[in-house]
Write an enzyme that holds these catalytic residues in place. Structure first.
Site, PDB file in Angstrom:
ATOM      1  N   ARG A  15     -47.021   0.967  71.699  1.00 15.22           N
ATOM      2  CA  ARG A  15     -46.168   1.219  70.485  1.00 15.22           C
ATOM      3  C   ARG A  15     -46.406   2.440  70.004  1.00 15.22           C
ATOM      4  NH1 ARG A  15     -49.350  -3.606  67.357  1.00 15.22           N
ATOM      5  NH2 ARG A  15     -50.988  -2.908  68.710  1.00 15.22           N
ATOM      6  N   LYS A  75     -52.576   2.001  66.246  1.00 17.20           N
ATOM      7  CA  LYS A  75     -54.022   1.705  66.347  1.00 17.20           C
ATOM      8  C   LYS A  75     -54.957   2.833  65.713  1.00 17.20           C
ATOM      9  CE  LYS A  75     -55.238  -1.613  67.511  1.00 17.20           C
ATOM     10  NZ  LYS A  75     -55.448  -2.862  66.743  1.00 17.20           N
ATOM     11  N   TYR A  94     -53.365   0.765  61.397  1.00 16.89           N
ATOM     12  CA  TYR A  94     -54.308  -0.089  61.504  1.00 16.89           C
ATOM     13  C   TYR A  94     -55.576   0.139  61.724  1.00 16.89           C
ATOM     14  CZ  TYR A  94     -50.722  -3.642  61.929  1.00 16.89           C
ATOM     15  OH  TYR A  94     -49.252  -4.450  61.695  1.00 16.89           O
ATOM     16  N   HIS A  96     -59.047  -2.059  60.830  1.00 22.28           N
ATOM     17  CA  HIS A  96     -60.026  -2.874  60.970  1.00 22.28           C
ATOM     18  C   HIS A  96     -61.556  -2.386  61.049  1.00 22.28           C
ATOM     19  CE1 HIS A  96     -56.641  -5.760  61.905  1.00 22.28           C
ATOM     20  NE2 HIS A  96     -56.105  -4.714  62.649  1.00 22.28           N
ATOM     21  N   GLU A 118     -53.724  -3.407  57.319  1.00 18.17           N
ATOM     22  CA  GLU A 118     -53.944  -4.532  57.297  1.00 18.17           C
ATOM     23  C   GLU A 118     -54.488  -5.101  55.591  1.00 18.17           C
ATOM     24  OE1 GLU A 118     -57.691  -2.475  58.848  1.00 18.17           O
ATOM     25  OE2 GLU A 118     -55.589  -2.413  59.233  1.00 18.17           O
ATOM     26  N   ASP A 270     -59.777  -8.519  66.535  1.00 20.08           N
ATOM     27  CA  ASP A 270     -59.933  -7.293  65.890  1.00 20.08           C
ATOM     28  C   ASP A 270     -60.887  -7.154  64.641  1.00 20.08           C
ATOM     29  OD1 ASP A 270     -58.251  -8.588  64.427  1.00 20.08           O
ATOM     30  OD2 ASP A 270     -56.217  -7.188  64.720  1.00 20.08           O
TER      31      ASP A 270
END
Length: 381
Positions: A15, A75, A94, A96, A118, A270
Protein backbone atom coordinates in the site's frame (compact mmCIF):
# COMPACT_ATOMS: atom_id res chain seq x y z
CA UNK A 1 3.14 22.65 3.95
CA UNK A 2 5.61 20.04 2.69
CA UNK A 3 3.96 16.60 2.68
CA UNK A 4 6.09 13.48 2.35
CA UNK A 5 5.09 10.00 1.17
CA UNK A 6 7.85 7.42 1.79
CA UNK A 7 7.76 3.91 0.42
CA UNK A 8 6.48 1.31 2.89
CA UNK A 9 9.17 -1.14 4.01
CA UNK A 10 7.17 -3.61 6.12
CA UNK A 11 7.35 -7.17 4.75
CA UNK A 12 5.30 -7.35 1.54
CA UNK A 13 3.46 -4.12 2.33
CA UNK A 14 2.35 -2.81 -1.05
CA UNK A 15 0.00 0.00 0.00
CA UNK A 16 0.95 3.66 -0.24
CA UNK A 17 -0.08 6.68 1.85
CA UNK A 18 -1.45 8.84 -0.98
CA UNK A 19 -2.83 8.13 -4.44
CA UNK A 20 -1.99 10.45 -7.34
CA UNK A 21 -5.46 11.95 -6.89
CA UNK A 22 -4.57 12.76 -3.28
CA UNK A 23 -1.36 14.40 -4.40
CA UNK A 24 -3.25 16.51 -6.92
CA UNK A 25 -5.69 17.59 -4.20
CA UNK A 26 -2.78 18.82 -2.06
CA UNK A 27 -0.83 20.52 -4.83
CA UNK A 28 -3.95 22.34 -6.05
CA UNK A 29 -4.29 23.66 -2.50
CA UNK A 30 -0.77 25.09 -2.74
CA UNK A 31 1.18 22.41 -0.88
CA UNK A 32 4.42 20.74 -1.90
CA UNK A 33 4.35 16.92 -2.04
CA UNK A 34 7.43 14.69 -2.02
CA UNK A 35 6.92 11.06 -3.06
CA UNK A 36 9.70 8.50 -2.79
CA UNK A 37 10.46 6.82 -6.10
CA UNK A 38 8.64 3.50 -6.35
CA UNK A 39 6.35 4.22 -3.41
CA UNK A 40 3.18 3.56 -5.40
CA UNK A 41 4.33 0.70 -7.62
CA UNK A 42 2.86 -2.00 -5.40
CA UNK A 43 -0.56 -0.37 -5.68
CA UNK A 44 -0.24 0.17 -9.41
CA UNK A 45 0.73 3.88 -9.36
CA UNK A 46 3.80 4.84 -11.39
CA UNK A 47 6.26 7.59 -10.54
CA UNK A 48 5.09 9.29 -13.72
CA UNK A 49 1.50 9.34 -12.44
CA UNK A 50 2.64 11.09 -9.28
CA UNK A 51 4.76 13.57 -11.21
CA UNK A 52 1.82 14.38 -13.48
CA UNK A 53 -0.28 15.01 -10.36
CA UNK A 54 2.26 17.60 -9.21
CA UNK A 55 4.48 15.60 -6.87
CA UNK A 56 8.25 15.82 -6.72
CA UNK A 57 9.54 12.25 -7.05
CA UNK A 58 12.53 11.84 -4.71
CA UNK A 59 15.08 9.05 -5.05
CA UNK A 60 15.53 8.07 -1.40
CA UNK A 61 13.49 7.81 1.79
CA UNK A 62 15.96 9.89 3.82
CA UNK A 63 15.32 12.98 1.69
CA UNK A 64 11.54 12.62 2.04
CA UNK A 65 11.79 12.33 5.83
CA UNK A 66 14.32 15.17 6.06
CA UNK A 67 12.25 17.73 4.19
CA UNK A 68 8.65 16.83 5.00
CA UNK A 69 6.68 18.61 7.71
CA UNK A 70 3.89 16.03 7.44
CA UNK A 71 4.65 12.37 6.74
CA UNK A 72 1.71 10.34 5.39
CA UNK A 73 2.20 6.57 5.63
CA UNK A 74 0.19 3.38 5.93
CA UNK A 75 2.07 1.35 8.54
CA UNK A 76 4.09 2.29 11.59
CA UNK A 77 7.77 3.25 11.27
CA UNK A 78 10.15 0.30 11.58
CA UNK A 79 13.44 0.48 13.54
CA UNK A 80 15.45 1.45 10.45
CA UNK A 81 13.18 4.49 10.09
CA UNK A 82 13.45 5.70 13.70
CA UNK A 83 16.60 7.78 13.01
CA UNK A 84 14.73 9.56 10.19
CA UNK A 85 12.07 11.01 12.49
CA UNK A 86 12.36 14.79 12.87
CA UNK A 87 11.43 16.81 16.00
CA UNK A 88 8.12 18.60 15.48
CA UNK A 89 7.29 16.54 12.39
CA UNK A 90 3.71 15.32 11.97
CA UNK A 91 3.41 11.56 11.43
CA UNK A 92 0.01 10.37 10.17
CA UNK A 93 -0.33 6.59 9.85
CA UNK A 94 -1.50 3.41 11.57
CA UNK A 95 0.50 3.04 14.80
CA UNK A 96 -1.15 0.49 17.18
CA UNK A 97 1.18 1.71 19.92
CA UNK A 98 -0.35 -0.31 22.76
CA UNK A 99 1.12 -3.40 21.14
CA UNK A 100 4.64 -1.97 20.69
CA UNK A 101 6.61 -0.52 23.58
CA UNK A 102 9.72 -0.11 21.39
CA UNK A 103 7.89 2.07 18.85
CA UNK A 104 6.20 4.09 21.60
CA UNK A 105 9.53 5.01 23.20
CA UNK A 106 11.11 5.74 19.80
CA UNK A 107 8.34 8.21 19.00
CA UNK A 108 8.59 9.80 22.44
CA UNK A 109 12.34 10.30 22.04
CA UNK A 110 12.01 11.72 18.53
CA UNK A 111 9.83 14.70 19.45
CA UNK A 112 7.32 14.04 16.64
CA UNK A 113 3.56 14.48 16.78
CA UNK A 114 2.21 10.99 16.07
CA UNK A 115 -1.39 10.79 14.85
CA UNK A 116 -2.82 7.27 14.65
CA UNK A 117 -5.43 6.49 12.02
CA UNK A 118 -6.97 3.88 14.30
CA UNK A 119 -7.87 6.27 17.14
CA UNK A 120 -9.43 9.09 15.10
CA UNK A 121 -12.93 8.78 16.52
CA UNK A 122 -16.22 10.50 15.69
CA UNK A 123 -18.66 11.59 18.43
CA UNK A 124 -20.84 8.52 17.82
CA UNK A 125 -17.89 6.19 18.39
CA UNK A 126 -17.17 5.35 14.76
CA UNK A 127 -13.53 5.04 13.66
CA UNK A 128 -13.52 6.48 10.13
CA UNK A 129 -9.89 5.74 9.28
CA UNK A 130 -9.87 2.22 10.71
CA UNK A 131 -13.17 1.16 9.14
CA UNK A 132 -12.04 0.70 5.51
CA UNK A 133 -9.12 -1.56 6.42
CA UNK A 134 -11.32 -3.44 8.90
CA UNK A 135 -13.74 -4.09 6.06
CA UNK A 136 -10.92 -5.44 3.90
CA UNK A 137 -9.40 -7.54 6.70
CA UNK A 138 -12.76 -9.01 7.70
CA UNK A 139 -13.49 -10.12 4.17
CA UNK A 140 -9.96 -11.40 3.63
CA UNK A 141 -10.08 -13.41 6.88
CA UNK A 142 -12.63 -15.81 5.42
CA UNK A 143 -10.87 -16.38 2.11
CA UNK A 144 -7.62 -16.96 4.03
CA UNK A 145 -9.35 -19.41 6.37
CA UNK A 146 -10.94 -21.27 3.45
CA UNK A 147 -7.51 -21.65 1.84
CA UNK A 148 -5.84 -23.03 4.97
CA UNK A 149 -8.70 -25.45 5.61
CA UNK A 150 -7.68 -27.22 2.41
CA UNK A 151 -5.62 -30.38 2.91
CA UNK A 152 -2.66 -29.28 0.73
CA UNK A 153 -2.36 -26.24 3.02
CA UNK A 154 -2.29 -28.40 6.15
CA UNK A 155 -5.97 -28.04 7.03
CA UNK A 156 -8.73 -30.51 7.87
CA UNK A 157 -9.72 -30.82 4.24
CA UNK A 158 -13.14 -29.23 4.62
CA UNK A 159 -15.04 -27.03 2.22
CA UNK A 160 -16.21 -23.95 4.06
CA UNK A 161 -19.80 -24.20 2.86
CA UNK A 162 -20.06 -27.98 2.53
CA UNK A 163 -22.36 -29.45 -0.14
CA UNK A 164 -25.88 -30.94 0.01
CA UNK A 165 -25.79 -33.89 2.39
CA UNK A 166 -22.54 -32.82 4.07
CA UNK A 167 -22.14 -30.51 7.07
CA UNK A 168 -20.67 -27.08 6.33
CA UNK A 169 -17.75 -25.79 8.35
CA UNK A 170 -18.45 -23.94 11.58
CA UNK A 171 -16.96 -20.45 11.73
CA UNK A 172 -16.79 -18.65 15.08
CA UNK A 173 -16.35 -14.88 14.83
CA UNK A 174 -15.42 -13.20 18.10
CA UNK A 175 -16.39 -9.55 17.93
CA UNK A 176 -19.27 -8.06 15.95
CA UNK A 177 -17.68 -4.77 14.92
CA UNK A 178 -16.60 -3.93 11.39
CA UNK A 179 -14.13 -6.82 11.03
CA UNK A 180 -16.50 -9.36 12.54
CA UNK A 181 -19.53 -8.23 10.56
CA UNK A 182 -17.66 -8.40 7.26
CA UNK A 183 -16.19 -11.79 8.12
CA UNK A 184 -19.61 -13.15 9.07
CA UNK A 185 -21.16 -11.74 5.90
CA UNK A 186 -18.63 -13.47 3.62
CA UNK A 187 -18.70 -16.75 5.56
CA UNK A 188 -22.49 -16.86 5.42
CA UNK A 189 -22.39 -16.10 1.72
CA UNK A 190 -20.10 -19.10 1.22
CA UNK A 191 -22.57 -21.34 3.06
CA UNK A 192 -20.76 -21.79 6.38
CA UNK A 193 -22.45 -22.03 9.75
CA UNK A 194 -21.48 -18.86 11.61
CA UNK A 195 -21.48 -18.22 15.34
CA UNK A 196 -21.09 -14.50 16.02
CA UNK A 197 -20.01 -13.57 19.56
CA UNK A 198 -20.17 -10.09 21.10
CA UNK A 199 -20.82 -8.29 24.40
CA UNK A 200 -23.40 -5.93 22.86
CA UNK A 201 -26.85 -7.54 22.71
CA UNK A 202 -28.30 -4.69 20.67
CA UNK A 203 -25.59 -5.21 18.06
CA UNK A 204 -26.33 -8.95 17.96
CA UNK A 205 -30.06 -8.29 17.59
CA UNK A 206 -29.39 -5.95 14.70
CA UNK A 207 -27.04 -8.36 12.90
CA UNK A 208 -29.43 -11.28 13.39
CA UNK A 209 -31.97 -9.25 11.40
CA UNK A 210 -29.74 -8.03 8.58
CA UNK A 211 -27.42 -11.00 8.01
CA UNK A 212 -28.95 -13.93 6.19
CA UNK A 213 -27.91 -17.56 6.33
CA UNK A 214 -26.96 -20.12 8.96
CA UNK A 215 -26.23 -17.58 11.72
CA UNK A 216 -26.17 -18.08 15.49
CA UNK A 217 -25.52 -15.12 17.81
CA UNK A 218 -24.02 -15.60 21.28
CA UNK A 219 -23.40 -13.31 24.22
CA UNK A 220 -19.70 -13.10 24.95
CA UNK A 221 -18.58 -14.89 28.10
CA UNK A 222 -15.90 -17.45 28.89
CA UNK A 223 -18.17 -20.50 28.73
CA UNK A 224 -19.93 -19.54 25.52
CA UNK A 225 -16.63 -18.83 23.79
CA UNK A 226 -15.12 -22.11 25.02
CA UNK A 227 -18.09 -24.16 23.81
CA UNK A 228 -18.20 -22.41 20.44
CA UNK A 229 -14.46 -22.70 19.82
CA UNK A 230 -14.40 -26.40 20.69
CA UNK A 231 -16.65 -27.25 17.77
CA UNK A 232 -15.21 -24.78 15.27
CA UNK A 233 -13.20 -25.39 12.13
CA UNK A 234 -12.43 -21.65 11.88
CA UNK A 235 -12.07 -18.97 14.57
CA UNK A 236 -11.82 -15.32 13.54
CA UNK A 237 -10.46 -12.94 16.19
CA UNK A 238 -12.15 -9.58 15.60
CA UNK A 239 -12.01 -7.84 18.99
CA UNK A 240 -11.22 -4.13 19.25
CA UNK A 241 -10.86 -1.71 22.12
CA UNK A 242 -9.80 1.56 20.41
CA UNK A 243 -6.16 2.33 21.14
CA UNK A 244 -5.76 -0.44 23.73
CA UNK A 245 -4.40 -3.99 23.73
CA UNK A 246 -6.96 -6.61 22.76
CA UNK A 247 -8.15 -8.85 25.62
CA UNK A 248 -7.17 -12.54 25.44
CA UNK A 249 -10.61 -14.09 25.06
CA UNK A 250 -9.51 -17.40 23.48
CA UNK A 251 -7.25 -19.29 25.88
CA UNK A 252 -4.58 -21.89 25.17
CA UNK A 253 -6.95 -24.56 26.53
CA UNK A 254 -9.64 -23.49 24.06
CA UNK A 255 -7.18 -23.71 21.19
CA UNK A 256 -6.16 -27.21 22.29
CA UNK A 257 -9.84 -28.27 22.25
CA UNK A 258 -10.09 -27.65 18.49
CA UNK A 259 -9.61 -30.45 16.00
CA UNK A 260 -6.18 -30.70 14.28
CA UNK A 261 -6.18 -28.83 10.99
CA UNK A 262 -8.61 -26.17 12.18
CA UNK A 263 -7.71 -22.55 11.47
CA UNK A 264 -7.44 -19.39 13.59
CA UNK A 265 -7.22 -15.98 11.88
CA UNK A 266 -6.51 -13.36 14.55
CA UNK A 267 -7.20 -10.02 12.91
CA UNK A 268 -6.72 -8.35 16.31
CA UNK A 269 -3.01 -9.27 16.32
CA UNK A 270 -2.03 -5.69 15.43
CA UNK A 271 -3.34 -4.76 18.90
CA UNK A 272 -1.72 -7.77 20.58
CA UNK A 273 -4.26 -10.40 19.53
CA UNK A 274 -7.35 -11.81 21.24
CA UNK A 275 -6.09 -15.43 21.13
CA UNK A 276 -3.58 -16.45 23.79
CA UNK A 277 -1.47 -18.40 21.29
CA UNK A 278 -1.28 -15.59 18.72
CA UNK A 279 1.93 -13.86 17.70
CA UNK A 280 2.54 -11.59 14.70
CA UNK A 281 3.53 -13.24 11.43
CA UNK A 282 4.29 -11.86 7.97
CA UNK A 283 3.02 -12.31 4.44
CA UNK A 284 6.30 -14.12 3.70
CA UNK A 285 5.75 -16.59 6.55
CA UNK A 286 2.07 -16.21 7.46
CA UNK A 287 1.20 -19.30 9.50
CA UNK A 288 2.40 -21.51 12.34
CA UNK A 289 0.83 -24.42 14.21
CA UNK A 290 0.01 -24.73 17.91
CA UNK A 291 -1.63 -27.91 19.23
CA UNK A 292 -2.38 -28.92 15.65
CA UNK A 293 -4.27 -25.67 14.91
CA UNK A 294 -3.10 -23.42 12.08
CA UNK A 295 -2.64 -19.78 13.16
CA UNK A 296 -2.68 -16.95 10.59
CA UNK A 297 -1.68 -13.71 12.37
CA UNK A 298 -0.50 -11.20 9.76
CA UNK A 299 -0.91 -7.64 11.15
CA UNK A 300 -1.09 -5.99 7.73
CA UNK A 301 -3.52 -8.32 5.98
CA UNK A 302 -4.91 -5.62 3.64
CA UNK A 303 -1.40 -5.12 2.25
CA UNK A 304 -1.97 -8.27 0.20
CA UNK A 305 -4.68 -6.51 -1.83
CA UNK A 306 -3.07 -3.08 -2.17
CA UNK A 307 -5.00 -1.83 -5.16
CA UNK A 308 -8.28 -2.14 -3.28
CA UNK A 309 -6.81 -1.18 0.09
CA UNK A 310 -4.97 1.97 -0.99
CA UNK A 311 -8.06 3.38 -2.68
CA UNK A 312 -10.25 2.49 0.30
CA UNK A 313 -7.83 3.99 2.82
CA UNK A 314 -7.17 7.12 0.80
CA UNK A 315 -10.89 7.80 0.42
CA UNK A 316 -11.04 8.10 4.21
CA UNK A 317 -7.71 9.76 5.04
CA UNK A 318 -7.44 12.43 2.33
CA UNK A 319 -9.83 14.97 3.93
CA UNK A 320 -7.85 14.76 7.18
CA UNK A 321 -4.52 15.09 5.35
CA UNK A 322 -5.78 18.21 3.61
CA UNK A 323 -7.03 19.65 6.90
CA UNK A 324 -3.63 19.09 8.57
CA UNK A 325 -1.80 20.63 5.61
CA UNK A 326 -4.11 23.64 5.35
CA UNK A 327 -4.45 24.44 9.05
CA UNK A 328 -1.45 22.90 10.78
CA UNK A 329 -1.79 20.46 13.66
CA UNK A 330 -2.91 22.82 16.43
CA UNK A 331 -5.70 24.55 14.53
CA UNK A 332 -6.80 21.29 12.88
CA UNK A 333 -7.34 19.56 16.23
CA UNK A 334 -9.07 22.64 17.65
CA UNK A 335 -11.57 22.49 14.80
CA UNK A 336 -11.92 18.70 14.67
CA UNK A 337 -12.34 16.76 17.97
CA UNK A 338 -12.22 13.45 16.09
CA UNK A 339 -8.75 14.26 14.77
CA UNK A 340 -7.65 15.37 18.25
CA UNK A 341 -8.41 11.86 19.52
CA UNK A 342 -6.01 10.54 16.89
CA UNK A 343 -3.02 12.29 18.49
CA UNK A 344 -1.27 9.56 20.50
CA UNK A 345 2.06 11.32 21.09
CA UNK A 346 2.75 15.06 21.14
CA UNK A 347 6.37 16.20 21.32
CA UNK A 348 7.51 13.74 23.97
CA UNK A 349 4.18 13.26 25.78
CA UNK A 350 1.68 10.40 25.54
CA UNK A 351 -1.70 11.93 24.83
CA UNK A 352 -3.85 8.79 24.52
CA UNK A 353 -4.85 7.16 27.83
CA UNK A 354 -4.92 3.59 26.51
CA UNK A 355 -1.32 3.86 25.28
CA UNK A 356 -0.16 5.25 28.62
CA UNK A 357 -2.03 2.50 30.49
CA UNK A 358 -0.45 -0.21 28.34
CA UNK A 359 3.04 0.67 29.59
CA UNK A 360 2.35 2.32 32.95
CA UNK A 361 3.49 5.72 31.66
CA UNK A 362 2.18 9.21 32.31
CA UNK A 363 -0.81 10.36 30.28
CA UNK A 364 -0.99 14.07 29.45
CA UNK A 365 -4.28 15.28 27.91
CA UNK A 366 -3.70 17.02 24.60
CA UNK A 367 -5.76 19.94 25.91
CA UNK A 368 -2.94 20.71 28.36
CA UNK A 369 -0.45 20.98 25.48
CA UNK A 370 -2.48 22.78 22.80
CA UNK A 371 -3.94 26.12 23.91
CA UNK A 372 -7.63 26.57 23.22
CA UNK A 373 -8.35 22.87 22.76
CA UNK A 374 -11.30 21.28 24.54
CA UNK A 375 -11.22 17.82 26.09
CA UNK A 376 -12.91 15.38 23.71
CA UNK A 377 -13.66 12.08 25.46
CA UNK A 378 -13.22 8.77 23.61
CA UNK A 379 -16.51 7.01 22.97
CA UNK A 380 -16.68 3.27 23.65
CA UNK A 381 -17.55 1.00 20.70
Amino acid sequence: MIVGVPKEIKDQEYRVGLTPAGVEMLTRAGHRVLVQAGAGEGSGFSDQAYAQAGAEVVAGAAEVWRQAELIVKVKEPLPSEYPLLQPGQLLFTYLHLAASEELTFALLRSGVVAIAYETVQLPDGRLPLLTPMSEVAGRMAIQVAAHYLEKPSGGRGKLLGGVPGVYPSRVVVIGAGTVGTNAAQIALGMGAQVILVDINLDRLRYLSEVLHGNLITLMSNHRNIANAVQGAEVVIGAVLIPGARAPKLVTREMVASMEPGSVIVDVAVDQGGCVETSRPTTHSDPVYVVDGVIHYCVPNMPGAVPRTSTYALSNATQPYVLKLANLGLEEAVRQDPALALGVNIYRGHITHPAVADAFGLEYVPLAELVPGLGRPAPVGN
